[in-house]
Write a protein that holds these residues in place. Structure first.
Motif, PDB file in Angstrom:
ATOM      1  N   LEU A  68       0.829  -1.209   0.000  1.00 34.76           N
ATOM      2  CA  LEU A  68       0.000   0.000   0.000  1.00 34.76           C
ATOM      3  C   LEU A  68       0.860   1.254   0.000  1.00 34.76           C
ATOM      4  CD1 LEU A  68      -2.880  -0.894   2.497  1.00 34.76           C
ATOM      5  CD2 LEU A  68      -2.832  -1.074   0.009  1.00 34.76           C
ATOM      6  N   GLU A  69       2.005   1.202   0.649  1.00 30.59           N
ATOM      7  CA  GLU A  69       2.907   2.353   0.651  1.00 30.59           C
ATOM      8  C   GLU A  69       3.391   2.647  -0.760  1.00 30.59           C
ATOM      9  OE1 GLU A  69       3.310   4.181   3.263  1.00 30.59           O
ATOM     10  OE2 GLU A  69       2.132   2.810   4.527  1.00 30.59           O
ATOM     11  N   VAL A  70       3.658   1.576  -1.536  1.00 31.89           N
ATOM     12  CA  VAL A  70       4.089   1.756  -2.930  1.00 31.89           C
ATOM     13  C   VAL A  70       2.965   2.381  -3.739  1.00 31.89           C
ATOM     14  CG1 VAL A  70       4.896   0.574  -5.008  1.00 31.89           C
ATOM     15  CG2 VAL A  70       5.655  -0.207  -2.752  1.00 31.89           C
ATOM     16  N   ALA A  71       1.740   1.910  -3.510  1.00 26.11           N
ATOM     17  CA  ALA A  71       0.601   2.471  -4.239  1.00 26.11           C
ATOM     18  C   ALA A  71       0.405   3.935  -3.881  1.00 26.11           C
ATOM     19  CB  ALA A  71      -0.656   1.669  -3.912  1.00 26.11           C
ATOM     20  N   ASP A  72       0.608   4.281  -2.610  1.00 24.35           N
ATOM     21  CA  ASP A  72       0.468   5.678  -2.205  1.00 24.35           C
ATOM     22  C   ASP A  72       1.504   6.555  -2.910  1.00 24.35           C
ATOM     23  OD1 ASP A  72      -1.599   4.980  -0.520  1.00 24.35           O
ATOM     24  OD2 ASP A  72      -0.322   4.848   1.261  1.00 24.35           O
ATOM     25  N   ILE A  73       2.721   6.051  -2.999  1.00 24.77           N
ATOM     26  CA  ILE A  73       3.788   6.833  -3.661  1.00 24.77           C
ATOM     27  C   ILE A  73       3.475   7.038  -5.135  1.00 24.77           C
ATOM     28  CG2 ILE A  73       6.202   6.773  -4.355  1.00 24.77           C
ATOM     29  CD1 ILE A  73       6.768   5.306  -1.690  1.00 24.77           C
ATOM     30  N   LEU A  74       2.969   5.989  -5.803  1.00 22.89           N
ATOM     31  CA  LEU A  74       2.602   6.120  -7.213  1.00 22.89           C
ATOM     32  C   LEU A  74       1.483   7.129  -7.390  1.00 22.89           C
ATOM     33  CD1 LEU A  74       2.681   2.398  -8.430  1.00 22.89           C
ATOM     34  CD2 LEU A  74       4.182   4.253  -9.183  1.00 22.89           C
ATOM     35  N   GLU A  75       0.490   7.092  -6.474  1.00 18.59           N
ATOM     36  CA  GLU A  75      -0.623   8.025  -6.568  1.00 18.59           C
ATOM     37  C   GLU A  75      -0.149   9.465  -6.385  1.00 18.59           C
ATOM     38  OE1 GLU A  75      -5.067   8.689  -4.576  1.00 18.59           O
ATOM     39  OE2 GLU A  75      -3.691   7.174  -3.782  1.00 18.59           O
ATOM     40  N   LYS A  76       0.734   9.679  -5.417  1.00  8.75           N
ATOM     41  CA  LYS A  76       1.258  11.035  -5.195  1.00  8.75           C
ATOM     42  C   LYS A  76       2.103  11.495  -6.386  1.00  8.75           C
ATOM     43  CE  LYS A  76       1.297  10.862  -0.154  1.00  8.75           C
ATOM     44  NZ  LYS A  76       2.130  10.860   1.073  1.00  8.75           N
ATOM     45  N   ALA A  77       2.844  10.542  -6.968  1.00  9.22           N
ATOM     46  CA  ALA A  77       3.678  10.914  -8.117  1.00  9.22           C
ATOM     47  C   ALA A  77       2.832  11.357  -9.301  1.00  9.22           C
ATOM     48  CB  ALA A  77       4.558   9.722  -8.506  1.00  9.22           C
ATOM     49  N   THR A  78       1.757  10.642  -9.592  1.00  8.25           N
ATOM     50  CA  THR A  78       0.905  11.032 -10.722  1.00  8.25           C
ATOM     51  C   THR A  78       0.167  12.335 -10.436  1.00  8.25           C
ATOM     52  OG1 THR A  78      -0.840   9.601  -9.823  1.00  8.25           O
ATOM     53  CG2 THR A  78       0.588   8.659 -11.508  1.00  8.25           C
ATOM     54  N   GLU A  79      -0.243  12.533  -9.168  1.00  5.73           N
ATOM     55  CA  GLU A  79      -0.951  13.760  -8.825  1.00  5.73           C
ATOM     56  C   GLU A  79      -0.029  14.981  -8.851  1.00  5.73           C
ATOM     57  OE1 GLU A  79      -2.678  13.039  -5.032  1.00  5.73           O
ATOM     58  OE2 GLU A  79      -4.342  11.822  -5.817  1.00  5.73           O
ATOM     59  N   SER A  80       1.269  14.774  -8.637  1.00  8.31           N
ATOM     60  CA  SER A  80       2.203  15.913  -8.584  1.00  8.31           C
ATOM     61  C   SER A  80       2.599  16.418  -9.967  1.00  8.31           C
ATOM     62  CB  SER A  80       3.469  15.512  -7.820  1.00  8.31           C
ATOM     63  OG  SER A  80       4.150  14.474  -8.502  1.00  8.31           O
ATOM     64  N   VAL A  81       2.325  15.676 -10.987  1.00 10.34           N
ATOM     65  CA  VAL A  81       2.683  16.125 -12.339  1.00 10.34           C
ATOM     66  C   VAL A  81       1.643  17.134 -12.830  1.00 10.34           C
ATOM     67  CG1 VAL A  81       3.058  15.421 -14.740  1.00 10.34           C
ATOM     68  CG2 VAL A  81       3.818  13.941 -12.856  1.00 10.34           C
ATOM     69  N   PRO A  82       2.049  18.320 -13.200  1.00  9.26           N
ATOM     70  CA  PRO A  82       1.074  19.311 -13.721  1.00  9.26           C
ATOM     71  C   PRO A  82       0.436  18.816 -15.009  1.00  9.26           C
ATOM     72  CG  PRO A  82       3.162  20.364 -13.167  1.00  9.26           C
ATOM     73  CD  PRO A  82       3.404  18.897 -13.121  1.00  9.26           C
ATOM     74  N   LYS A  83      -0.886  18.844 -15.036  1.00 12.94           N
ATOM     75  CA  LYS A  83      -1.602  18.320 -16.203  1.00 12.94           C
ATOM     76  C   LYS A  83      -1.331  19.155 -17.451  1.00 12.94           C
ATOM     77  CE  LYS A  83      -3.628  15.090 -13.845  1.00 12.94           C
ATOM     78  NZ  LYS A  83      -2.898  15.337 -12.567  1.00 12.94           N
ATOM     79  N   GLU A  84      -1.116  20.452 -17.247  1.00 17.14           N
ATOM     80  CA  GLU A  84      -0.867  21.301 -18.412  1.00 17.14           C
ATOM     81  C   GLU A  84       0.493  21.042 -19.052  1.00 17.14           C
ATOM     82  OE1 GLU A  84       0.226  23.541 -14.668  1.00 17.14           O
ATOM     83  OE2 GLU A  84      -1.473  22.344 -15.405  1.00 17.14           O
TER      84      GLU A  84
END
Length: 222
Positions: free
Chosen positions: A117-133
């Protein structure tokens, strides 16, 4: 008169020997008859006494048999009760053992899942931190990295689902203390009190059992 007497004696003279024998034997016959009568009475008394004794013995034997029967029935009842209790205990142990085995199969990967779950959390934070624009063809490296992270996140969620591990993202749901952990309470217009307004951290359930509660903010009365 004398002549009459002589005539009677003369008539009875031939019967004298028989009369003598009869007189001699009559007391004996009377004695024998009396003895036989007494013997018959004694025999009847003996028979009656013997029958009474037999009845008494039979009654005593029946009483002993009845007592023995009662004892055996009580012992049989006790043994039957013990046997039934032993069967019930054995069945309970079997069911508990079977349940433990099944739970071990289902939840044996619990610790491993918590680490993932910690790995999944890190992946989720990584994708959310990338600016969509910034995700466009002019930035091919960033775009490829983002798409790779998203694909990895999707794949890990498929693996989780395959093994019975599901996400808890309860935005708008009613607060459940068994699945959610409230970090704060805040009033919010247009939201029903007691519902979840914000999810700070995604929760997970493993085969219906909460593995990690979702960290949430709950709406309260204004």
């Amino acid at each position: 008169m004398a002549a009459v007497t002589q005539c009677v004696r003369a008539a009875l003279r031939p019967w004298y020997p028989l009369l003598r024998v009869s007189l001699r034997t009559s007391p004996r016959l009377l004695c024998v008859a009396t003895q036989q009568k007494n013997s018959g009475q004694n025999l009847e008394e003996d028979q009656s006494q013997g029958q009474n004794e037999q009845k008494a013995e039979a009654s005593s034997a029946e009483k002993l048999l009845a007592e023995e029967k009662a004892k055996l029935e009580e012992q049989l009842k006790e043994v039957t009760d013990k046997y039934r209790r032993a069967l019930a205990d054995a069945e309970n142990v079997r069911q508990r053992s079977q349940k433990l085995v099944e739970e071990a199969k289902l939840y044996g990967i619990q610790s491993f899942c918590k680490d993932l779950l910690e790995v999944a959390d890190i992946l989720e934070k990584a994708t959310e931190s990338v600016p969509k624009e910034e995700i466009k063809d002019e930035n091919p490296h960033l775009k490829s990295l983002y798409e790779g992270l998203v694909m990895t996140e999707v794949q890990i969620q498929k693996v989780f689902k395959k093994h019975g591990l599901l996400r808890l993202n309860p935005v708008g749901a009613k607060f459940d203390p068994y699945e959610h952990e409230a970090l704060f309470h805040t009033p919010m217009e247009g939201k029903e009190p007691g519902t979840i307004a914000l999810v700070s951290k995604i929760g997970y359930k493993l085969h219906g059992r909460t593995l990690r509660p979702a960290l949430v903010g709950v709406v309260k009365d204004p």
